[in-house]
Design a protein around this motif. Structure first.
Motif, short mmCIF file in Angstrom:
data_model
loop_
_atom_site.label_atom_id
_atom_site.label_comp_id
_atom_site.label_asym_id
_atom_site.label_seq_id
_atom_site.Cartn_x
_atom_site.Cartn_y
_atom_site.Cartn_z
N GLU A 24 136.52 20.78 145.84
CA GLU A 24 136.42 19.84 144.54
C GLU A 24 136.33 20.48 143.31
N ALA A 25 136.65 21.86 143.35
CA ALA A 25 136.58 22.69 142.20
C ALA A 25 135.22 22.72 141.45
N GLY A 26 134.25 22.66 142.25
CA GLY A 26 133.00 23.09 141.83
C GLY A 26 132.38 21.80 141.16
N ASN A 27 132.90 20.58 141.19
CA ASN A 27 132.53 19.36 140.65
C ASN A 27 132.61 19.25 139.15
N THR A 28 133.31 20.38 138.59
CA THR A 28 133.31 20.37 137.24
C THR A 28 133.79 18.69 136.44
N LYS A 29 134.71 18.43 136.96
CA LYS A 29 135.39 17.06 136.44
C LYS A 29 134.33 15.86 136.54
N GLN A 30 133.56 16.05 137.73
CA GLN A 30 132.81 14.84 138.08
C GLN A 30 131.35 14.95 136.83
N LEU A 31 131.25 16.38 136.82
CA LEU A 31 129.95 16.25 135.89
C LEU A 31 130.42 16.14 134.55
N THR A 32 131.65 16.45 134.00
CA THR A 32 132.05 16.36 132.58
C THR A 32 132.21 14.71 132.50
N LEU A 33 132.71 13.84 133.39
CA LEU A 33 132.88 12.65 133.34
C LEU A 33 131.36 11.80 133.22
N LEU A 34 130.41 12.25 133.91
CA LEU A 34 129.09 11.73 134.41
C LEU A 34 128.42 12.02 132.95
N ARG A 35 128.34 13.14 132.39
CA ARG A 35 127.73 13.56 130.90
C ARG A 35 128.24 12.64 129.83
N GLN A 36 129.34 12.26 129.99
CA GLN A 36 129.93 11.44 128.95
C GLN A 36 129.18 10.05 128.84
N HIS A 37 128.70 9.53 130.03
CA HIS A 37 128.10 8.14 130.30
C HIS A 37 126.76 8.18 130.79
N ILE A 38 126.00 9.34 130.60
CA ILE A 38 124.70 9.13 131.11
C ILE A 38 124.18 10.31 130.06
N LYS A 39 122.90 9.81 129.36
CA LYS A 39 122.08 10.58 128.39
C LYS A 39 121.21 11.45 129.14
N PRO A 40 120.93 12.67 128.83
CA PRO A 40 119.97 13.60 129.65
C PRO A 40 118.67 12.89 129.87
N THR A 41 118.21 12.05 128.97
CA THR A 41 116.90 11.29 128.95
C THR A 41 116.84 10.02 129.89
N GLU A 42 117.93 9.43 130.27
CA GLU A 42 118.05 8.29 131.34
C GLU A 42 117.58 8.81 132.60
N LYS A 43 116.83 7.76 133.02
CA LYS A 43 116.22 7.63 134.35
C LYS A 43 117.31 7.24 135.46
N VAL A 44 117.71 8.24 136.18
CA VAL A 44 118.73 8.25 136.89
C VAL A 44 118.51 8.27 138.58
N LEU A 45 119.01 7.36 139.31
CA LEU A 45 118.88 7.40 140.91
C LEU A 45 120.16 7.96 141.33
N ASP A 46 120.32 8.87 142.25
CA ASP A 46 121.44 9.31 142.97
C ASP A 46 121.34 8.86 144.50
N ILE A 47 122.00 7.98 144.86
CA ILE A 47 121.96 7.39 146.26
C ILE A 47 122.95 8.41 147.12
N GLY A 48 122.51 8.75 148.08
CA GLY A 48 123.38 9.79 148.91
C GLY A 48 123.56 11.16 148.06
N CYS A 49 122.24 11.65 147.49
CA CYS A 49 122.46 13.05 146.78
C CYS A 49 122.88 14.22 147.39
N GLY A 50 123.04 13.97 148.76
CA GLY A 50 123.13 15.32 149.48
C GLY A 50 122.21 16.49 149.16
N THR A 51 123.01 17.57 148.50
CA THR A 51 122.27 18.89 148.44
C THR A 51 121.64 18.83 146.95
N GLY A 52 121.52 17.63 146.21
CA GLY A 52 121.16 17.62 144.92
C GLY A 52 121.65 18.20 143.62
N ASP A 53 123.11 18.57 143.92
CA ASP A 53 123.70 19.27 143.07
C ASP A 53 124.00 18.40 141.62
#
Length: 191
Positions: A24-53
């Motif tokens: 998945e090319a280092g999850n770069t595209k996923q992280l870019t999309l997520l950062r466009q829609h999640i503020k760094p201060t938001e309280k986030v739950l990651d269901i199925g977080c795997g290794t926490g990347d």
């Protein structure tokens, strides 16, 4: 026999991370999309977080997974909260989180279980973000899908149908995560 080998290999957090990074090319595209829609201060739950990347997405992050070796790895690697927990029975209070993420999770569960997970996500958060596999037709991608432990790869429309049982979808699209994988990107709010 093949299933047992896959489970043994992919329960190893190091092999899981290496495989995911390559495919998945280092999850770069996923992280870019997520950062466009999640503020760094938001309280986030990651269901199925795997290794926490994806814990880097928020200062206030909680990851859950059913695989103890993944949670142990995540706790050693990231300074965030990680727990082994069943996503169909979350121990959090109503609306404890701003955003719940389901990243590469849907295809690991049949409809009746993912419906329960989504209902719990609607209960504990005010926004949902889903990123999941969408089948590509090339031969190498088809082989990789067979090797994946998730056996419920759905079309974008099938994913939307499941999500819309508990959520109102505000955005749905497909993006290429790599040459081998396409993913849905869905944002929704609880009904």
């Amino acid at each position: 026999m093949l299933t047992k080998i896959k489970d043994t290999l992919f329960d190893n957090p190091y092999l899981f991370r290496i495989t995911r990074t390559i495919l998945e090319a280092g999850n770069t595209k996923q992280l870019t999309l997520l950062r466009q829609h999640i503020k760094p201060t938001e309280k986030v739950l990651d269901i199925g977080c795997g290794t926490g990347d994806f814990s880097v997405i928020s200062e206030s992050y909680q990851g859950i997974d059913l695989t103890p070796s993944f949670i142990a790895y995540a706790r050693k690697t990231y300074d965030k909260k990680f727990d082994v927990m069943d996503a169909t029975h979350l121990s959090f209070q109503d609306k404890s989180f701003t955003t719940t993420m389901l990243l590469s999770m849907l295809h690991h569960f049949p409809d009746h279980l993912i419906t329960k997970v989504l209902a719990e996500a609607a209960r504990v958060s005010t926004k949902l973000i889903v990123v999941d596999l969408i089948q590509k037709k090339n031969p190498l991608s088809k082989l990789l899908y067979k090797l994946d432990r998730g056996k419920n790869i759905r079309t974008l429309e099938e994913q939307q149908k499941l999500i819309s049982q508990s959520f109102i979808i505000t955005h749905a699209s497909v993006f290429n995560a790599s040459l081998l994988y396409s993913h849905s990107f869905i944002i929704a709010i609880p009904k």
